[in-house]
Design a protein around this motif. Structure first.
Motif, PDB file in Angstrom:
ATOM      1  N   MET A   1      -1.682 -20.158  28.134  1.00 44.11           N
ATOM      2  CA  MET A   1      -2.052 -18.753  27.484  1.00 44.11           C
ATOM      3  C   MET A   1      -0.688 -18.171  26.764  1.00 44.11           C
ATOM      4  SD  MET A   1      -4.819 -17.936  27.610  1.00 44.11           S
ATOM      5  CE  MET A   1      -6.414 -17.535  28.546  1.00 44.11           C
ATOM      6  N   PRO A   2       0.454 -18.376  27.238  1.00 44.98           N
ATOM      7  CA  PRO A   2       1.637 -17.675  26.299  1.00 44.98           C
ATOM      8  C   PRO A   2       1.584 -18.219  24.889  1.00 44.98           C
ATOM      9  CG  PRO A   2       2.369 -18.785  28.286  1.00 44.98           C
ATOM     10  CD  PRO A   2       1.032 -19.135  28.315  1.00 44.98           C
ATOM     11  N   ILE A   3       0.830 -19.604  24.694  1.00 44.57           N
ATOM     12  CA  ILE A   3       0.990 -19.876  23.406  1.00 44.57           C
ATOM     13  C   ILE A   3      -0.047 -18.942  22.415  1.00 44.57           C
ATOM     14  CG2 ILE A   3       0.320 -21.748  21.782  1.00 44.57           C
ATOM     15  CD1 ILE A   3       3.108 -22.222  23.209  1.00 44.57           C
ATOM     16  N   ILE A   4      -1.081 -18.803  22.918  1.00 42.74           N
ATOM     17  CA  ILE A   4      -2.185 -17.980  22.566  1.00 42.74           C
ATOM     18  C   ILE A   4      -1.541 -16.333  22.202  1.00 42.74           C
ATOM     19  CG2 ILE A   4      -4.346 -16.585  22.756  1.00 42.74           C
ATOM     20  CD1 ILE A   4      -5.285 -19.063  24.281  1.00 42.74           C
ATOM     21  N   VAL A   5      -0.706 -15.983  22.877  1.00 43.42           N
ATOM     22  CA  VAL A   5       0.038 -14.570  22.648  1.00 43.42           C
ATOM     23  C   VAL A   5       1.107 -14.737  21.529  1.00 43.42           C
ATOM     24  CG1 VAL A   5       1.715 -13.111  23.927  1.00 43.42           C
ATOM     25  CG2 VAL A   5      -0.367 -13.960  25.319  1.00 43.42           C
ATOM     26  N   ILE A   6       1.810 -15.786  21.616  1.00 39.09           N
ATOM     27  CA  ILE A   6       2.929 -15.864  20.313  1.00 39.09           C
ATOM     28  C   ILE A   6       2.209 -16.432  19.084  1.00 39.09           C
ATOM     29  CG2 ILE A   6       4.570 -15.731  22.145  1.00 39.09           C
ATOM     30  CD1 ILE A   6       4.992 -18.964  21.365  1.00 39.09           C
ATOM     31  N   LEU A   7       0.949 -17.007  19.073  1.00 42.23           N
ATOM     32  CA  LEU A   7       0.392 -17.649  18.059  1.00 42.23           C
ATOM     33  C   LEU A   7       0.509 -16.639  16.622  1.00 42.23           C
ATOM     34  CD1 LEU A   7      -0.761 -20.103  16.894  1.00 42.23           C
ATOM     35  CD2 LEU A   7      -3.035 -19.039  17.541  1.00 42.23           C
ATOM     36  N   PRO A   8       0.239 -15.480  16.821  1.00 42.54           N
ATOM     37  CA  PRO A   8       0.559 -14.380  15.600  1.00 42.54           C
ATOM     38  C   PRO A   8       1.842 -14.610  14.929  1.00 42.54           C
ATOM     39  CG  PRO A   8      -1.006 -13.309  16.920  1.00 42.54           C
ATOM     40  CD  PRO A   8      -0.308 -14.486  17.708  1.00 42.54           C
TER      41      PRO A   8
ATOM     42  N   GLU B   1      -0.871  -8.993  23.040  1.00 42.65           N
ATOM     43  CA  GLU B   1      -0.315  -9.442  24.377  1.00 42.65           C
ATOM     44  C   GLU B   1      -0.910  -8.767  25.502  1.00 42.65           C
ATOM     45  OE1 GLU B   1       4.286 -10.195  25.836  1.00 42.65           O
ATOM     46  OE2 GLU B   1       3.592  -8.185  24.776  1.00 42.65           O
ATOM     47  N   GLY B   2      -1.145  -7.387  25.368  1.00 45.03           N
ATOM     48  CA  GLY B   2      -1.726  -6.606  26.419  1.00 45.03           C
ATOM     49  C   GLY B   2      -3.208  -7.083  26.684  1.00 45.03           C
ATOM     50  N   PHE B   3      -3.973  -7.523  25.631  1.00 42.33           N
ATOM     51  CA  PHE B   3      -5.393  -7.915  25.706  1.00 42.33           C
ATOM     52  C   PHE B   3      -5.370  -9.148  26.371  1.00 42.33           C
ATOM     53  CE2 PHE B   3      -8.955 -10.156  23.809  1.00 42.33           C
ATOM     54  CZ  PHE B   3     -10.052  -9.181  23.962  1.00 42.33           C
ATOM     55  N   ILE B   4      -4.395 -10.025  26.001  1.00 38.26           N
ATOM     56  CA  ILE B   4      -4.592 -11.412  26.696  1.00 38.26           C
ATOM     57  C   ILE B   4      -4.205 -11.329  28.012  1.00 38.26           C
ATOM     58  CG2 ILE B   4      -3.536 -13.612  26.741  1.00 38.26           C
ATOM     59  CD1 ILE B   4      -5.635 -13.164  24.217  1.00 38.26           C
ATOM     60  N   CYS B   5      -3.087 -10.683  28.404  1.00 39.88           N
ATOM     61  CA  CYS B   5      -2.616 -10.588  29.847  1.00 39.88           C
ATOM     62  C   CYS B   5      -3.842  -9.819  30.740  1.00 39.88           C
ATOM     63  CB  CYS B   5      -1.546  -9.815  29.816  1.00 39.88           C
ATOM     64  SG  CYS B   5      -0.086 -10.728  29.036  1.00 39.88           S
TER      65      CYS B   5
ATOM     66  N   HIS C   1       2.581 -13.336  30.268  1.00 39.84           N
ATOM     67  CA  HIS C   1       3.301 -12.277  29.581  1.00 39.84           C
ATOM     68  C   HIS C   1       5.102 -12.693  29.375  1.00 39.84           C
ATOM     69  CE1 HIS C   1       4.493  -7.602  29.538  1.00 39.84           C
ATOM     70  NE2 HIS C   1       5.530  -8.279  28.569  1.00 39.84           N
ATOM     71  N   GLY C   2       5.568 -12.967  30.731  1.00 38.84           N
ATOM     72  CA  GLY C   2       7.075 -13.316  30.715  1.00 38.84           C
ATOM     73  C   GLY C   2       7.235 -14.790  30.000  1.00 38.84           C
ATOM     74  N   LEU C   3       6.463 -15.896  29.947  1.00 35.90           N
ATOM     75  CA  LEU C   3       6.789 -16.844  29.233  1.00 35.90           C
ATOM     76  C   LEU C   3       6.675 -16.592  27.574  1.00 35.90           C
ATOM     77  CD1 LEU C   3       5.166 -19.421  31.766  1.00 35.90           C
ATOM     78  CD2 LEU C   3       7.609 -19.107  31.027  1.00 35.90           C
TER      79      LEU C   3
ATOM     80  N   SER D   1      11.851 -14.939  22.288  1.00 39.79           N
ATOM     81  CA  SER D   1      13.136 -14.790  22.321  1.00 39.79           C
ATOM     82  C   SER D   1      14.341 -15.897  22.566  1.00 39.79           C
ATOM     83  CB  SER D   1      13.744 -13.687  23.678  1.00 39.79           C
ATOM     84  OG  SER D   1      13.298 -14.169  24.797  1.00 39.79           O
ATOM     85  N   SER D   2      13.758 -17.073  23.161  1.00 35.43           N
ATOM     86  CA  SER D   2      14.699 -18.200  23.264  1.00 35.43           C
ATOM     87  C   SER D   2      15.196 -18.926  21.773  1.00 35.43           C
ATOM     88  CB  SER D   2      14.012 -19.058  24.242  1.00 35.43           C
ATOM     89  OG  SER D   2      12.861 -19.702  23.790  1.00 35.43           O
ATOM     90  N   GLY D   3      14.259 -18.768  20.951  1.00 36.47           N
ATOM     91  CA  GLY D   3      14.539 -19.428  19.455  1.00 36.47           C
ATOM     92  C   GLY D   3      13.714 -20.871  19.777  1.00 36.47           C
ATOM     93  N   PHE D   4      13.353 -21.011  20.585  1.00 37.24           N
ATOM     94  CA  PHE D   4      12.566 -22.537  20.858  1.00 37.24           C
ATOM     95  C   PHE D   4      11.529 -22.503  19.793  1.00 37.24           C
ATOM     96  CE2 PHE D   4      14.078 -22.865  25.406  1.00 37.24           C
ATOM     97  CZ  PHE D   4      15.022 -23.433  25.244  1.00 37.24           C
ATOM     98  N   LEU D   5      11.103 -21.616  19.443  1.00 43.03           N
ATOM     99  CA  LEU D   5       9.994 -21.824  18.352  1.00 43.03           C
ATOM    100  C   LEU D   5      10.309 -21.267  16.890  1.00 43.03           C
ATOM    101  CD1 LEU D   5       6.869 -20.584  20.319  1.00 43.03           C
ATOM    102  CD2 LEU D   5       7.539 -22.978  20.018  1.00 43.03           C
TER     103      LEU D   5
END
Length: 131
Positions: free
Chosen positions: A1-8, A99-103, A119-121, A127-131
């Motif tokens: 699910m984190p991927i869906i949150v950050i996809l935009p 993010e709130g909707f998905i969570c 949410h946390g992931l 914020s980690s710069g991995f993406l």
């Protein structure tokens, strides 16, 4: 699910160099960043899902309306961030609604721990710069 949150964000910022996205994050702070992302966002999830969304359920508000309202309240809770801390403004509010909707969806189906991990992931990945 984190991927869906950050996809935009991935779609809009993937082509930008890392320097324009805040720069590289030193590997030495990655563990602290992960812990902060999970624990800090657990508190938000307790408030918005554990308290607000549960209250809406007690008021006999339907599932989809409850999920939408939870996302809206979550986004509204980030107005200060959007208007003062960053220069992204409306983008932050749209993202926090998403993010709130998905969570809220995750919370409805799997509970508070799963919503917190989502949410946390998501925040950690951004914020980690991995993406």
């Amino acid at each position: 699910m984190p991927i869906i949150v950050i996809l935009p964000f991935v779609v809009f910022y993937f082509s930008k160099p890392i320097a324009q996205r805040g720069g590289e994050v030193p590997l030495s702070i990655i563990p602290s960043l992960l812990i902060f992302s999970l624990l800090g966002n657990f508190l938000e999830e307790l408030l918005f899902r554990g308290y607000v969304q549960s209250y809406l359920r007690e008021q006999m508000i339907g599932r989809w309306r409850r999920i939408l309202l939870s996302g809206l309240f979550f986004s509204a809770g980030h107005i200060f961030l959007a208007s003062t801390v960053t220069d992204l403004g409306l983008i932050i509010l749209l993202f926090t609604f998403w993010e709130g909707f998905i969570c809220a969806l995750v919370y409805e189906k799997y509970g508070i721990i799963s919503a917190t991990l989502t949410h946390g992931l998501s925040i950690f990945l951004l914020s980690s710069g991995f993406l």
